[in-house]
Scaffold this motif. Structure first.
Motif, mmCIF file in Angstrom:
data_model
loop_
_atom_site.group_PDB
_atom_site.id
_atom_site.type_symbol
_atom_site.label_atom_id
_atom_site.label_comp_id
_atom_site.label_asym_id
_atom_site.label_seq_id
_atom_site.Cartn_x
_atom_site.Cartn_y
_atom_site.Cartn_z
ATOM 1 N N ASN A 82 27.844 12.376 -40.722
ATOM 2 C CA ASN A 82 27.108 11.537 -41.661
ATOM 3 C C ASN A 82 25.622 11.903 -41.607
ATOM 4 N N GLU A 83 25.032 12.279 -42.738
ATOM 5 C CA GLU A 83 23.660 12.797 -42.752
ATOM 6 C C GLU A 83 22.639 11.761 -42.290
ATOM 7 N N ASP A 84 22.823 10.507 -42.697
ATOM 8 C CA ASP A 84 21.882 9.470 -42.266
ATOM 9 C C ASP A 84 21.943 9.274 -40.759
ATOM 10 N N TYR A 85 23.146 9.282 -40.213
ATOM 11 C CA TYR A 85 23.281 9.144 -38.769
ATOM 12 C C TYR A 85 22.695 10.348 -38.043
ATOM 13 N N GLN A 86 22.833 11.535 -38.619
ATOM 14 C CA GLN A 86 22.278 12.737 -38.007
ATOM 15 C C GLN A 86 20.758 12.640 -37.911
ATOM 16 N N GLU A 87 20.129 12.198 -38.997
ATOM 17 C CA GLU A 87 18.667 12.079 -38.997
ATOM 18 C C GLU A 87 18.207 11.037 -37.981
ATOM 19 N N ALA A 88 18.896 9.910 -37.935
ATOM 20 C CA ALA A 88 18.529 8.865 -36.984
ATOM 21 C C ALA A 88 18.712 9.342 -35.542
ATOM 22 N N TYR A 89 19.779 10.087 -35.309
ATOM 23 C CA TYR A 89 20.029 10.576 -33.955
ATOM 24 C C TYR A 89 18.939 11.550 -33.516
ATOM 25 N N GLN A 90 18.472 12.369 -34.439
ATOM 26 C CA GLN A 90 17.400 13.300 -34.093
ATOM 27 C C GLN A 90 16.133 12.540 -33.719
ATOM 28 N N GLN A 91 15.836 11.481 -34.460
ATOM 29 C CA GLN A 91 14.670 10.660 -34.112
ATOM 30 C C GLN A 91 14.873 10.003 -32.750
ATOM 31 N N LEU A 92 16.082 9.544 -32.491
ATOM 32 C CA LEU A 92 16.400 8.947 -31.191
ATOM 33 C C LEU A 92 16.152 9.952 -30.065
ATOM 34 N N LYS A 93 16.632 11.174 -30.239
ATOM 35 C CA LYS A 93 16.444 12.202 -29.210
ATOM 36 C C LYS A 93 14.967 12.472 -28.964
ATOM 37 N N ASN A 94 14.190 12.539 -30.032
ATOM 38 C CA ASN A 94 12.762 12.808 -29.892
ATOM 39 C C ASN A 94 12.055 11.656 -29.189
ATOM 40 N N ALA A 95 12.449 10.431 -29.528
ATOM 41 C CA ALA A 95 11.775 9.256 -28.981
ATOM 42 C C ALA A 95 12.144 8.998 -27.522
ATOM 43 N N PHE A 96 13.372 9.367 -27.133
ATOM 44 C CA PHE A 96 13.864 9.003 -25.804
ATOM 45 C C PHE A 96 14.240 10.232 -24.972
ATOM 46 N N SER A 97 13.556 11.340 -25.207
ATOM 47 C CA SER A 97 13.886 12.585 -24.499
ATOM 48 C C SER A 97 13.702 12.461 -22.988
ATOM 49 N N ASP A 98 12.745 11.627 -22.552
ATOM 50 C CA ASP A 98 12.508 11.473 -21.113
ATOM 51 C C ASP A 98 12.705 10.032 -20.660
ATOM 52 N N PHE A 99 13.518 9.273 -21.383
ATOM 53 C CA PHE A 99 13.726 7.861 -21.067
ATOM 54 C C PHE A 99 14.564 7.711 -19.803
ATOM 55 N N ASN A 100 14.035 6.971 -18.821
ATOM 56 C CA ASN A 100 14.773 6.774 -17.569
ATOM 57 C C ASN A 100 15.024 5.302 -17.253
ATOM 58 N N ALA A 101 14.681 4.418 -18.196
ATOM 59 C CA ALA A 101 14.949 2.975 -18.051
ATOM 60 C C ALA A 101 14.294 2.381 -16.809
ATOM 61 N N SER A 102 13.140 2.909 -16.399
ATOM 62 C CA SER A 102 12.517 2.450 -15.151
ATOM 63 C C SER A 102 12.148 0.969 -15.192
ATOM 64 N N GLU A 103 11.637 0.492 -16.320
ATOM 65 C CA GLU A 103 11.253 -0.926 -16.403
ATOM 66 C C GLU A 103 12.484 -1.826 -16.349
ATOM 67 N N LEU A 104 13.546 -1.401 -16.990
ATOM 68 C CA LEU A 104 14.797 -2.152 -16.931
ATOM 69 C C LEU A 104 15.350 -2.183 -15.511
ATOM 70 N N LYS A 105 15.284 -1.050 -14.827
ATOM 71 C CA LYS A 105 15.787 -0.980 -13.455
ATOM 72 C C LYS A 105 15.022 -1.937 -12.548
ATOM 73 N N GLU A 106 13.701 -1.973 -12.707
ATOM 74 C CA GLU A 106 12.900 -2.883 -11.894
ATOM 75 C C GLU A 106 13.239 -4.334 -12.204
ATOM 76 N N ALA A 107 13.457 -4.646 -13.480
ATOM 77 C CA ALA A 107 13.817 -6.018 -13.852
ATOM 78 C C ALA A 107 15.155 -6.413 -13.229
ATOM 79 N N ILE A 108 16.091 -5.486 -13.218
ATOM 80 C CA ILE A 108 17.398 -5.768 -12.615
ATOM 81 C C ILE A 108 17.271 -5.930 -11.104
ATOM 82 N N GLN A 109 16.408 -5.156 -10.479
ATOM 83 C CA GLN A 109 16.169 -5.321 -9.044
ATOM 84 C C GLN A 109 15.554 -6.691 -8.756
ATOM 85 N N ARG A 110 14.667 -7.135 -9.621
ATOM 86 C CA ARG A 110 14.113 -8.487 -9.465
ATOM 87 C C ARG A 110 15.206 -9.538 -9.683
#
Length: 320
Positions: A82-110
């Motif tokens: 699906n072309e729309d999904y392809q474009e959105a996925y590319q934006q997702l990859k660009n936006a979250f290429s180095d996402f490691n969820a560090s803030e979420l992990k700290e919140a879960i540890q708390r």
């Protein structure tokens, strides 16, 4: 029985400093969005179930609706092409290429620090075709990354009927941890079908708890508000409280009426158009914060177990 939820003021003595929670507590983070790039002919359903557990079934059945038979391959391929999904996925990859969820992990540890007997959830990020920002099961906190591409994303504008414009400000990466952790707290501490006051105080306890899990996060982000909306709440706090009393809302048991005040909305029923939705949750938060200021010995766990909303209101001495 499995469960899942689709989504979405700091007292000095009650705050968790960096030395008060164990950063070595392991929090697993898995990335399911890679499925979008997988060769459909090579995807092994049993292997996916083994890696992601029950969340795989939630994702497959309820998020992107893929079959569990021989037609799975063709259905996944159609999703990928699906072309729309392809474009959105590319934006997702660009936006979250180095996402490691560090803030979420700290919140879960708390969260584990405050509630040591409760499950430490895994975090699973996914690409869900704009269906859900957050999905919480009994052991997994799932985050749909495509729902955090920025409030001005053209995809949200195209989906305005599903996601009205007032929701878009939350579709930013800086709002993700708060939206995700609120989803988790809502699963762990579900809203009781009681009177208006009980539900308002309950939402206030959840917001207070959220502030303890994400202590560096602004009140606006914790509420899903803009700064302008928070400013309105602060300036109108007394008027809002007087409105709730004048309208005899506090002890109402009309669940349909209560839902109109508790649920997401562009503004709050009966209040000026510039008011944000869920103002009563914000008021509940102020009441709970006032209570905790007067009872600093109360742990977050004890607060969440305290079900007497009238007692909390009385003991808070809340007078905006």
């Amino acid at each position: 029985m499995q469960k899942y939820l689709f989504i979405g003021l700091c007292v000095l003595s009650a705050c968790v400093s960096d030395s008060d929670y164990d950063t070595s507590v392991p929090v697993t983070v898995l990335h399911m969005e890679d499925l979008y790039e997988a060769n459909p002919d090579s995807v092994n359903l049993e292997a996916m179930a083994s890696e992601y557990g029950y969340f795989w079934e939630v994702y497959r059945q309820h998020i992107i609706a893929l079959p569990n038979d021989a037609s799975f391959t063709d259905s996944l391929r159609a999703f990928q092409q699906n072309e729309d999904y392809q474009e959105a996925y590319q934006q997702l990859k660009n936006a979250f290429s180095d996402f490691n969820a560090s803030e979420l992990k700290e919140a879960i540890q708390r969260f584990h620090y405050h509630f040591p007997s409760k499950i430490i959830p895994k975090v699973i990020t996914f690409y869900g075709g704009f269906n859900y920002p957050v999905v919480a099961t009994d052991s997994v906190l799932g985050v749909g990354l495509e729902m955090f591409l920025g409030k001005d994303s053209k995809f949200y504008e195209a989906l305005a009927q599903k996601y009205p414009p007032y929701m878009h400000q939350q579709f930013r990466v800086d709002y993700m941890p708060a939206l995700a952790m609120k989803g988790w707290l809502d699963t762990e501490f579900p809203l009781p079908p009681q009177n208006f006051l009980a539900q308002m105080i309950h939402q206030g306890r959840v917001q207070y708890g959220l502030s303890q899990l994400l202590p560096g996060t602004s009140d606006s982000v914790l509420m899903g508000y803009s700064q302008q909306q928070t400013n309105w709440c602060e300036a109108s706090e007394r008027a809002v409280w007087q409105f709730l009393i004048a309208q005899n809302l506090l002890y109402s048991t009309d669940q349909m009426l209560i839902a109109k005040y508790m649920g997401p909305a562009p503004n709050t029923r009966g209040m000026p158009s510039e008011s944000p939705g869920r103002v009563v949750a914000w008021v509940g938060w102020q009441i709970v914060s006032a209570y905790m200021n007067r009872h600093p010995e109360t742990s977050l766990q004890a607060l969440m177990q305290l079900q007497d909303a009238q007692y909390i209101l009385n003991e808070s001495k809340y007078k905006p």
